[in-house]
Design an enzyme around this catalytic site. Structure first.
Site, mmCIF file in Angstrom:
data_model
loop_
_atom_site.group_PDB
_atom_site.id
_atom_site.type_symbol
_atom_site.label_atom_id
_atom_site.label_comp_id
_atom_site.label_asym_id
_atom_site.label_seq_id
_atom_site.Cartn_x
_atom_site.Cartn_y
_atom_site.Cartn_z
ATOM 1 N N GLU A 1 1.058 -1.273 0.068
ATOM 2 C CA GLU A 1 0.006 -0.164 -0.122
ATOM 3 C C GLU A 1 0.818 1.287 -0.015
ATOM 4 O O GLU A 1 1.853 1.536 0.551
ATOM 5 C CB GLU A 1 -0.765 0.227 1.353
ATOM 6 N N CYS B 1 -1.365 5.973 10.302
ATOM 7 C CA CYS B 1 0.218 5.534 10.135
ATOM 8 C C CYS B 1 -0.962 3.756 10.969
ATOM 9 O O CYS B 1 -0.685 3.790 11.614
ATOM 10 C CB CYS B 1 0.754 6.603 11.610
ATOM 11 N N CYS C 1 3.443 8.792 1.014
ATOM 12 C CA CYS C 1 3.763 7.487 2.165
ATOM 13 C C CYS C 1 4.630 6.357 1.670
ATOM 14 O O CYS C 1 3.488 5.510 1.184
ATOM 15 C CB CYS C 1 3.221 7.278 3.592
ATOM 16 N N CYS D 1 7.157 -6.407 7.265
ATOM 17 C CA CYS D 1 8.061 -6.430 8.035
ATOM 18 C C CYS D 1 8.653 -6.748 8.866
ATOM 19 O O CYS D 1 7.948 -7.979 9.309
ATOM 20 C CB CYS D 1 8.046 -4.599 8.616
ATOM 21 N N CYS E 1 7.224 -4.835 15.649
ATOM 22 C CA CYS E 1 6.901 -4.081 16.531
ATOM 23 C C CYS E 1 5.705 -3.984 17.554
ATOM 24 O O CYS E 1 4.217 -4.956 16.985
ATOM 25 C CB CYS E 1 6.841 -2.093 16.124
ATOM 26 N N CYS F 1 1.891 -2.369 16.145
ATOM 27 C CA CYS F 1 2.166 -2.250 14.254
ATOM 28 C C CYS F 1 1.690 -3.313 13.280
ATOM 29 O O CYS F 1 1.538 -4.348 13.972
ATOM 30 C CB CYS F 1 3.291 -1.665 13.564
HETATM 31 N N1 SAH Z 1 9.975 1.044 10.697
HETATM 32 C C1 SAH Z 1 9.868 2.269 10.402
HETATM 33 C C2 SAH Z 1 9.108 3.169 8.712
HETATM 34 C C3 SAH Z 1 8.168 2.808 9.354
HETATM 35 S S1 SAH Z 1 7.244 3.855 9.917
HETATM 36 C C4 SAH Z 1 9.602 3.011 11.263
HETATM 37 O O1 SAH Z 1 9.512 2.205 13.114
HETATM 38 O O2 SAH Z 1 9.783 4.057 12.125
HETATM 39 C C5 SAH Z 1 5.589 4.360 10.597
HETATM 40 C C6 SAH Z 1 5.638 4.943 11.539
HETATM 41 O O3 SAH Z 1 4.174 4.395 12.323
HETATM 42 C C7 SAH Z 1 6.417 4.554 12.558
HETATM 43 O O4 SAH Z 1 6.740 5.070 13.980
HETATM 44 C C8 SAH Z 1 5.772 3.932 13.763
HETATM 45 O O5 SAH Z 1 5.845 3.137 14.828
HETATM 46 C C9 SAH Z 1 3.985 4.465 13.920
HETATM 47 N N2 SAH Z 1 3.102 3.258 13.898
HETATM 48 C C10 SAH Z 1 2.838 1.651 13.512
HETATM 49 N N3 SAH Z 1 1.486 1.560 13.776
HETATM 50 C C11 SAH Z 1 0.864 2.989 14.651
HETATM 51 C C12 SAH Z 1 -0.050 2.690 14.615
HETATM 52 N N4 SAH Z 1 -0.652 1.342 14.913
HETATM 53 N N5 SAH Z 1 -0.476 4.025 14.889
HETATM 54 C C13 SAH Z 1 0.348 5.255 15.159
HETATM 55 N N6 SAH Z 1 1.695 4.881 13.980
HETATM 56 C C14 SAH Z 1 1.907 3.749 14.293
#
Ligand code: SAH
Length: 394
Positions: free
Chosen positions: A94, A353, A107, A114, A118, A121
């Protein structure tokens, strides 16, 4: 014998120049080709009229310009647009476009899934399949620009606010889609080179941001090879909590990570590092944690991006209450930290995000294991919006 075809979208300027030399051509043909592809948005060799006919024929038979296929396009009520793209192997990713009055941010995903896992996520729950290739990464920018231009997208909607130095709908790129960009270093850097190149999309380094969960060796390499703007997903001011939220922290703990950030600002001539901090209710959102965070970042030129958590089915975390987010922000502001709360965009189409999930084969079988875990209830589920056809009504 069939001549193998090279996807010319997989090569940055240097790669294209070398490719043309191998074809017995002059290297400047590579730059001409880039102007056709990235500036005039032309990928059919027969239309590249400043290349001689022989070369056009050769390109048509020996090269390809293969892009991912758009299988779905959704437009959010707030103008955010999400594309589901099918790759050659059937996996889907996406890409999300976020329009604002003075810019258009894309984005971009860097991996299918991934591997970092985390805890909060959505992409993590889907597991990991593979790295994206250069053409699949730059193809997301190409497709977004082409689609948005074809519907007559204008920055600032009907007011047509002019955007300085931009020829295209996509004025900014954030490598914040699916995946960890530094875990796919070479392909991401080649694709970013095409975004930055004057013969490519010509974006300035300020307008291309790479976000990492904290892969320290990759941050050091980036600083010396392609010093774009850096964002770091911090999410916690203490190692015990960050170990849980971002398991990569066990390898590169906060102190090591912040040292790499200091090196980045010094070495990359970058103004500051953006720290992303997802606010999770009752987990990382207390004033004491805000004070701790401010103390940690005190000597780093930093900007803090507070992200209200976006929930999705089955996730046990919840978004902090608005008052709690405000108080957290005020503590940071009161300590002199530039802090913004990210406005949630596109959550009605699951484009916010952490909501990007795609549809792919999970080689880690993590998604299968997750399905066996009992699903807790959640109280603020966003109902998916009906699919909207793009009709140019921005
Ligand atoms: N792997 C990289 C790139 C992904 S960026 C990184 O971790 O930075 C995506 C961003 O969205 C990251 O800051 C991640 O922590 C955040 N994110 C992930 N899940 C989310 C959620 N459910 N709500 C809000 N932000 C989220």
């Amino acid at each position: 014998m069939q001549v193998p075809t090279t996807n010319l979208l997989s090569l940055d300027r240097q790669g294209l120049e070398e490719h043309f030399i191998r074809m017995g051509e002059k290297p400047f043909r590579g730059r001409q080709l880039m102007q056709w592809v990235y500036q005039r948005m032309v990928t059919r060799p027969e239309e590249m009229t400043d290349l001689n006919k022989m070369l056009r024929r050769k390109l048509a038979s020996e090269a390809s310009f293969a892009l991912p296929e758009i299988t779905n396009q959704q437009l959010s009520a707030d103008g955010t647009c999400k594309w589901l793209l099918r790759l050659r192997d059937g996996n889907c990713i996406e890409t999300v476009f976020i329009p604002e009055s003075d810019r258009g941010t894309l984005c971009v995903s860097s991996q299918v899934g991934c591997s970092l896992n985390c805890d909060f996520c959505a992409t993590a729950r889907q597991g990991f399949s593979r790295n994206l290739t250069v053409d699949e990464i730059i193809g997301q920018v190409w497709i977004a620009n082409e689609r948005l231009e074809s519907i007559g997208y204008r920055h600032g909607g009907n007011d047509q606010v002019p955007v300085p130095d931009s020829r295209r709908p996509v004025t900014n790129v954030v490598m914040m889609g699916m995946g960890e960009p530094l875990a796919n270093f070479d392909n991401v850097v080649s694709a970013m080179n095409l975004m930055l190149d004057d013969y490519g999309f010509g974006l300035s380094r300020r307008r291309v941001t790479l976000s990492t969960a904290g892969m320290v060796p990759g941050m050091d390499r980036l600083r010396t090879t392609c010093p774009v703007s850096l964002a770091v997903s911090l999410h916690a001011p203490e190692d015990s909590l960050r170990d849980r939220l971002v398991p990569l922290n066990r390898k590169y703990p906060i102190r090591t990570l912040l040292d790499a950030c200091r090196r980045y600002v010094r070495g990359a001539g970058s103004q500051r590092v953006t720290f992303e901090y997802v606010l999770l209710k009752g987990v990382n959102d207390t004033p004491a944690q805000a004070r701790h965070l401010a103390a940690l970042l005190g000597d780093i030129p930093a900007k803090v991006n507070l992200i209200p958590f976006n929930p999705y089915p089955g996730v046990p975390y919840r978004r902090s209450d608005p008052g709690v987010i405000e108080r957290f922000r005020d503590v940071l502001l009161g300590r002199g930290l530039v802090t913004v709360t990210r406005r949630t965009r596109g959550d009605d189409i699951d484009a916010a995000c952490g909501q990007l999930a795609g549809d792919f084969t999970d080689r880690t079988r993590r998604s299968e294991r997750m399905r066996r875990v009992p699903v807790p209830s959640r109280d603020n589920a966003a109902t998916p919006a009906p699919e909207t056809a793009m009709d140019g009504s921005w």
